[in-house]
Scaffold this active site. Sequence first.
Site, PDB file in Angstrom:
ATOM      1  N   LYS A 204       2.789  78.816 145.568  1.00  0.00           N
ATOM      2  CA  LYS A 204       1.702  78.374 145.903  1.00  0.00           C
ATOM      3  C   LYS A 204       0.238  78.739 145.172  1.00  0.00           C
ATOM      4  CE  LYS A 204       2.503  79.859 150.025  1.00  0.00           C
ATOM      5  NZ  LYS A 204       3.802  80.189 149.919  1.00  0.00           N
ATOM      6  N   VAL A 205       0.191  79.616 144.912  1.00  0.00           N
ATOM      7  CA  VAL A 205      -1.113  80.420 144.353  1.00  0.00           C
ATOM      8  C   VAL A 205      -1.122  80.013 143.011  1.00  0.00           C
ATOM      9  CG1 VAL A 205      -2.537  82.220 143.844  1.00  0.00           C
ATOM     10  CG2 VAL A 205      -1.566  82.134 146.017  1.00  0.00           C
ATOM     11  N   ASP A 224       8.567  80.875 136.144  1.00  0.00           N
ATOM     12  CA  ASP A 224       9.191  81.065 137.677  1.00  0.00           C
ATOM     13  C   ASP A 224      10.550  80.376 137.430  1.00  0.00           C
ATOM     14  OD1 ASP A 224       9.898  80.806 140.214  1.00  0.00           O
ATOM     15  OD2 ASP A 224       7.757  80.417 140.722  1.00  0.00           O
ATOM     16  N   VAL A 283      -3.754  89.015 140.642  1.00  0.00           N
ATOM     17  CA  VAL A 283      -4.096  89.018 142.326  1.00  0.00           C
ATOM     18  C   VAL A 283      -3.026  88.872 142.859  1.00  0.00           C
ATOM     19  CG1 VAL A 283      -6.211  87.895 141.993  1.00  0.00           C
ATOM     20  CG2 VAL A 283      -4.335  86.422 142.060  1.00  0.00           C
ATOM     21  N   ALA A 284      -1.488  89.197 142.577  1.00  0.00           N
ATOM     22  CA  ALA A 284      -0.383  89.159 143.335  1.00  0.00           C
ATOM     23  C   ALA A 284      -0.124  90.441 143.907  1.00  0.00           C
ATOM     24  CB  ALA A 284       0.806  88.797 142.561  1.00  0.00           C
ATOM     25  N   ARG A 285       0.384  91.488 143.347  1.00  0.00           N
ATOM     26  CA  ARG A 285       0.598  92.820 143.977  1.00  0.00           C
ATOM     27  C   ARG A 285       0.613  93.789 142.863  1.00  0.00           C
ATOM     28  NH1 ARG A 285      -0.698  91.188 148.051  1.00  0.00           N
ATOM     29  NH2 ARG A 285       0.441  91.193 149.978  1.00  0.00           N
ATOM     30  N   GLU A 314      -3.082 101.422 147.487  1.00  0.00           N
ATOM     31  CA  GLU A 314      -4.268 100.877 147.861  1.00  0.00           C
ATOM     32  C   GLU A 314      -4.777 101.755 149.016  1.00  0.00           C
ATOM     33  OE1 GLU A 314      -4.114  96.713 148.534  1.00  0.00           O
ATOM     34  OE2 GLU A 314      -3.552  96.331 146.588  1.00  0.00           O
ATOM     35  N   HIS A 333      -8.756  94.168 146.504  1.00  0.00           N
ATOM     36  CA  HIS A 333      -7.985  93.369 147.346  1.00  0.00           C
ATOM     37  C   HIS A 333      -8.719  92.227 148.034  1.00  0.00           C
ATOM     38  CE1 HIS A 333      -3.518  93.149 148.941  1.00  0.00           C
ATOM     39  NE2 HIS A 333      -4.029  91.862 148.937  1.00  0.00           N
ATOM     40  N   LEU A 334      -9.361  91.595 147.380  1.00  0.00           N
ATOM     41  CA  LEU A 334     -10.501  90.520 147.924  1.00  0.00           C
ATOM     42  C   LEU A 334      -9.654  88.949 147.978  1.00  0.00           C
ATOM     43  CD1 LEU A 334     -13.773  91.705 146.848  1.00  0.00           C
ATOM     44  CD2 LEU A 334     -12.686  91.787 149.047  1.00  0.00           C
ATOM     45  N   GLY A 335      -8.644  88.805 147.394  1.00  0.00           N
ATOM     46  CA  GLY A 335      -7.971  87.556 146.988  1.00  0.00           C
ATOM     47  C   GLY A 335      -8.086  86.694 148.363  1.00  0.00           C
ATOM     48  N   ALA A 336      -7.740  87.096 149.478  1.00  0.00           N
ATOM     49  CA  ALA A 336      -7.778  86.382 150.712  1.00  0.00           C
ATOM     50  C   ALA A 336      -8.987  86.340 151.313  1.00  0.00           C
ATOM     51  CB  ALA A 336      -6.591  86.706 151.584  1.00  0.00           C
TER      52      ALA A 336
HETATM   53  N1  NAD Z   1      -4.988  89.024 146.264  1.00  0.00           N
HETATM   54  C1  NAD Z   1      -4.634  88.708 147.308  1.00  0.00           C
HETATM   55  O1  NAD Z   1      -5.481  88.698 148.302  1.00  0.00           O
HETATM   56  C2  NAD Z   1      -3.409  87.615 147.734  1.00  0.00           C
HETATM   57  C3  NAD Z   1      -3.802  86.428 148.325  1.00  0.00           C
HETATM   58  C4  NAD Z   1      -2.668  85.485 148.421  1.00  0.00           C
HETATM   59  C5  NAD Z   1      -1.443  85.849 147.791  1.00  0.00           C
HETATM   60  N2  NAD Z   1      -1.310  86.915 147.262  1.00  0.00           N
HETATM   61  C6  NAD Z   1       0.029  87.478 146.749  1.00  0.00           C
HETATM   62  O2  NAD Z   1       0.343  86.307 145.590  1.00  0.00           O
HETATM   63  C7  NAD Z   1       1.510  86.467 145.189  1.00  0.00           C
HETATM   64  C8  NAD Z   1       2.102  84.628 145.485  1.00  0.00           C
HETATM   65  O3  NAD Z   1       1.650  84.327 146.715  1.00  0.00           O
HETATM   66  P1  NAD Z   1       2.217  82.843 147.068  1.00  0.00           P
HETATM   67  O4  NAD Z   1       1.368  82.400 148.280  1.00  0.00           O
HETATM   68  O5  NAD Z   1       1.866  81.845 145.634  1.00  0.00           O
HETATM   69  O6  NAD Z   1       3.827  83.095 147.035  1.00  0.00           O
HETATM   70  P2  NAD Z   1       4.612  81.884 146.807  1.00  0.00           P
HETATM   71  O7  NAD Z   1       5.990  82.448 147.518  1.00  0.00           O
HETATM   72  O8  NAD Z   1       4.262  80.527 147.199  1.00  0.00           O
HETATM   73  O9  NAD Z   1       5.077  81.796 145.252  1.00  0.00           O
HETATM   74  C9  NAD Z   1       5.568  82.966 144.510  1.00  0.00           C
HETATM   75  C10 NAD Z   1       6.483  82.289 143.535  1.00  0.00           C
HETATM   76  O10 NAD Z   1       6.982  83.465 142.697  1.00  0.00           O
HETATM   77  C11 NAD Z   1       8.096  83.133 142.109  1.00  0.00           C
HETATM   78  N3  NAD Z   1       9.037  84.140 141.658  1.00  0.00           N
HETATM   79  C12 NAD Z   1       9.680  84.936 142.340  1.00  0.00           C
HETATM   80  N4  NAD Z   1      10.232  85.900 141.601  1.00  0.00           N
HETATM   81  C13 NAD Z   1       9.972  85.528 140.461  1.00  0.00           C
HETATM   82  C14 NAD Z   1      10.181  86.159 139.197  1.00  0.00           C
HETATM   83  N5  NAD Z   1      11.055  87.373 139.031  1.00  0.00           N
HETATM   84  N6  NAD Z   1       9.419  85.865 138.136  1.00  0.00           N
HETATM   85  C15 NAD Z   1       8.472  84.870 138.200  1.00  0.00           C
HETATM   86  N7  NAD Z   1       8.362  84.102 139.465  1.00  0.00           N
HETATM   87  C16 NAD Z   1       8.798  84.634 140.448  1.00  0.00           C
HETATM   88  C17 NAD Z   1       8.822  82.516 143.236  1.00  0.00           C
HETATM   89  O11 NAD Z   1       9.801  81.630 142.813  1.00  0.00           O
HETATM   90  C18 NAD Z   1       7.625  81.681 143.927  1.00  0.00           C
HETATM   91  O12 NAD Z   1       7.529  80.229 143.336  1.00  0.00           O
HETATM   92  C19 NAD Z   1       2.082  87.091 146.443  1.00  0.00           C
HETATM   93  O13 NAD Z   1       2.538  88.389 145.910  1.00  0.00           O
HETATM   94  C20 NAD Z   1       1.193  87.300 147.406  1.00  0.00           C
HETATM   95  O14 NAD Z   1       1.529  88.546 148.414  1.00  0.00           O
HETATM   96  C21 NAD Z   1      -2.240  87.794 147.223  1.00  0.00           C
HETATM   97  O1  3PG Z   2      -0.617  88.533 150.542  1.00  0.00           O
HETATM   98  C1  3PG Z   2      -1.527  88.171 150.831  1.00  0.00           C
HETATM   99  O2  3PG Z   2      -1.870  87.160 151.821  1.00  0.00           O
HETATM  100  C2  3PG Z   2      -2.801  88.892 150.348  1.00  0.00           C
HETATM  101  O3  3PG Z   2      -2.716  89.765 149.550  1.00  0.00           O
HETATM  102  C3  3PG Z   2      -3.746  89.021 151.556  1.00  0.00           C
HETATM  103  O4  3PG Z   2      -3.754  90.316 152.121  1.00  0.00           O
HETATM  104  P1  3PG Z   2      -4.717  90.766 152.943  1.00  0.00           P
HETATM  105  O5  3PG Z   2      -4.498  90.012 154.158  1.00  0.00           O
HETATM  106  O6  3PG Z   2      -4.701  92.145 153.327  1.00  0.00           O
HETATM  107  O7  3PG Z   2      -6.184  90.549 152.437  1.00  0.00           O
END
Ligand code: NAD
Ligand code: 3PG
Length: 597
Positions: A204-205, A224, A283-285, A314, A333-336
Site C-alpha cells: 500500500k505505502v 516485491d 519509513v518501514a521498520r 525506538e 517515527h512520524l510516518g503515520a
Molecule cells: N513510519 C510509519 O509511521 C509507517 C506508517 C505506515 C506503515 N509503515 C510500515 O511500512 C511498511 C509497509 O506498510 P504497508 O501498509 O504498505 O504494508 P503492505 O502489507 O501493504 O505492503 C508491504 C509489502 O511488502 C512486501 N514484501 C514482503 N516481504 C518482502 C520482501 N522480502 N521484499 C520486498 N517486499 C516484500 C509485501 O508483498 C507487500 O506488498 C510496514 O512495515 C509498515 O509497518 C510505517
Molecule cells: O505501522 C504503522 O502503522 C506505522 O509504523 C505507524 O506506527 P504508529 O501508530 O506507532 O505511529
Amino acid sequence: MAATTSTAASSLLATKKNLSSLSITSANKLPAFSPLLTSSRRQRFIVLSASLNSKPTVLVAEKLGEAGINLLKDFANVDCSYNLSPDELCTKISLCDALIVRSGTKVSREVFESSGGRLKVVGRAGVGIDNVDLAAATEHGCLVVNAPTANTVAAAEHGIALMAAMARNVAQADASVKAGKWERNKYVGVSLVGKTLAVMGFGKVGSEVARRAKGLGMHVIAHDPYAPADRARAIGVELVSFDEAIATADFISLHMPLTPATAKILNDETFAKMKKGVRIVNVARGGVIDEDALVRALDAGIVAQAALDVFTVEPPPQDSKLVQHERVTVTPHLGASTKEAQEGVAIEIAEAVVGALKGELASTSVNAPMVPAEVLTELKPFVELAEKLGRLAVQLVSGGSGVKDVKVTYASARAPDDLDTRVLRAMITKGLIEPISSVFVNLVNADFSAKQRGLRISEERILLDGSPESPLDFIQVQIANVESKFASAISENGEIKVEGRVKDGIPHLTKVGSFEVDVSLEGSIILCRQVDQPGMIGKVGSVLGVENVNVSFMSVGRIAPRKQAVMAIGVDEQPSKETLKKIGDIPAIEEFVFLKL
Ligand SMILES: NC(=O)c1ccc[n+]([C@@H]2O[C@H](COP(=O)([O-])OP(=O)(O)OC[C@H]3O[C@@H](n4cnc5c(N)ncnc54)[C@H](O)[C@@H]3O)[C@@H](O)[C@H]2O)c1
Ligand SMILES: O=C(O)[C@H](O)COP(=O)(O)O
C-alpha cells in the site's frame, strides 16, 4: 448464553464450553487426544460482554484519536493508560477484554499469558504488527486486528518528504541557519527528476510512494516477491529482482514489513552491491536495515545520505552514531502522524475492535481467516451444522480411543475455489475438541488447537451436478481408527461417520454410520439401535413422556424392514440417568447413546 444458541457469527469468536458427553456405557470416560495439551496452556472461557449485561473493558495503551475513543465508549468501558511498563501492562491486562496499541507497546507472550484468557482482541492502531507476538495471540485464541489503510497516504507522503528533504539537505541547512550560519555552497543538493527510485515492498505505502515519485519525474522500479505485476504495470512501474533494484537505484525507499525474511535485509553484503552514492529512505521498520552496516556504508561513501523515520530500537540511544551522522536525516517515527491519518486510524481500529467484541468477523484480522460478510451470511447455517457434527462425532468415540484422524467431506455443486471451507473446518475442530477438553476453540486458534493435539483434519470435496444455489449439499465427518460407544455409528469402512444437511435453514443430522436418519440438530439427541418392529417409537416416547422430557423430533433409519434400525430422537431437555437406563432396559433396544449438542 451457550455457544449453541449464539449466532453463528458470534460463536466463531465468542465460545462457551459445553462439556456434554453422557452415555450409559462410559459416562465419564472421555476419548483422549494424543498428545494432550498441558494444563498450563489451557484457557478459560469468557463470554463476551455483548452476551452479558456488563460492558467489556478496552485498555487503550497509546494515544488514540478522539473519534475512536468515543466510538469505543459507546460500547465499552475505556481505560486510557499510556506509558505503562511491561509489568504494569501484564497486571492490567487480566481485567481487559481488548487492548489497543500503536507501535510503541510490546504485546509479548507474557501479556497473553497474564490475561488469564480474558483478552479477546488486540487492536493495532496502524499497520505494522511486529510489536505483537502473533503466535502467542493465536495460541491464546486472541484475535489481532489492525488498521491497515488509514495511514497509508500519510506514510507515503512522509517518505516523499524525507526523500526531498534529504536530497536538498533541508534539515542540515535549517540547523545551520538557526546556528547563525549562511552556508550556501555546503548544502548544494541533488535533483530527483530523472533519477531511479527503487521501491522495496510494493504494497500500500510502496505503491503510493511510487505514484508520487513518478509525478516528480523519477524513473521508478520496484522489488516485491509477492506483488502482482499488473498492479505495478498499471502505475508504470517495473518489478525487478532484489539485486537489480539495489544495483541500479539512485534512491532506495523501503516499504516492506519487518519479518524474519526482511530483518537486516540491507547489510554489509547488500550495501556493497549498491551504486556508489545511493540514498536510502526508510519509513518501514528500523529492523530491516543493519544499522551498524549503514554507518559503515555511509563512512565508506557507498551511501551518500540516509533519511530514517524508524529505528531498530525506538527511541534510539542518544549517542547513536547513525542518528548523529551528519548525512543522516531523522524523524521520530512520524510516518503515520498526521491529524487526518490518526483520526482515520482511530476510527478504523475502534470499529474493528468493537466488531470483534461483538463476535463479528473482522475484515482486518491478522491471525484469522478474513471472510467477507456476505459469504459468512450464506455459510451461517452450515457453520452451525459443522460445529454440531464435530460435537456429535467426538461424543460417539469410546473413551481412551485417542482421536487422531478426522476426514471432513463437503459435497457441493460449487466450484472448489467458490467455497471457503476455512470457517467450517474451524467450527468442526471446535466441535471435536470442546466436548472433551477445557480448551475453548475459535476461528483464531482452531488449527493451532488441532495441531497441539496431534489431530489431523483432512478435507475432501465431492463435486455435485446441479444448481450451485446453496453453498453445500451435505457435510460428512468421519473419525478413523477409533472405537465407538455406539457401534452403529461405525460405517462400512470402519470409521465413525456422521453426516448432516441444512433444511429450511436448520441443521439436520441425516446419517449415522450407514443408517439414514433425519433429526434437526437442536437440543440433544438420543440414538438407539433396535430391532425394527412396531411400537418402538411409542415405547421410547412414553418413557420420555413420563419423565417430562419433550421430544422434538423422531426419525427411524433401517437397513431393511424388521431388521436393525437406528432411531434418532431429538429431546429438548436432558433426560436423567434413570430415564436413560429405562430406555436401555426396553428389550428390543440393543444399544443407545445420549449426545448433547
Ligand atoms: N513510519 C510509519 O509511521 C509507517 C506508517 C505506515 C506503515 N509503515 C510500515 O511500512 C511498511 C509497509 O506498510 P504497508 O501498509 O504498505 O504494508 P503492505 O502489507 O501493504 O505492503 C508491504 C509489502 O511488502 C512486501 N514484501 C514482503 N516481504 C518482502 C520482501 N522480502 N521484499 C520486498 N517486499 C516484500 C509485501 O508483498 C507487500 O506488498 C510496514 O512495515 C509498515 O509497518 C510505517
Ligand atoms: O505501522 C504503522 O502503522 C506505522 O509504523 C505507524 O506506527 P504508529 O501508530 O506507532 O505511529
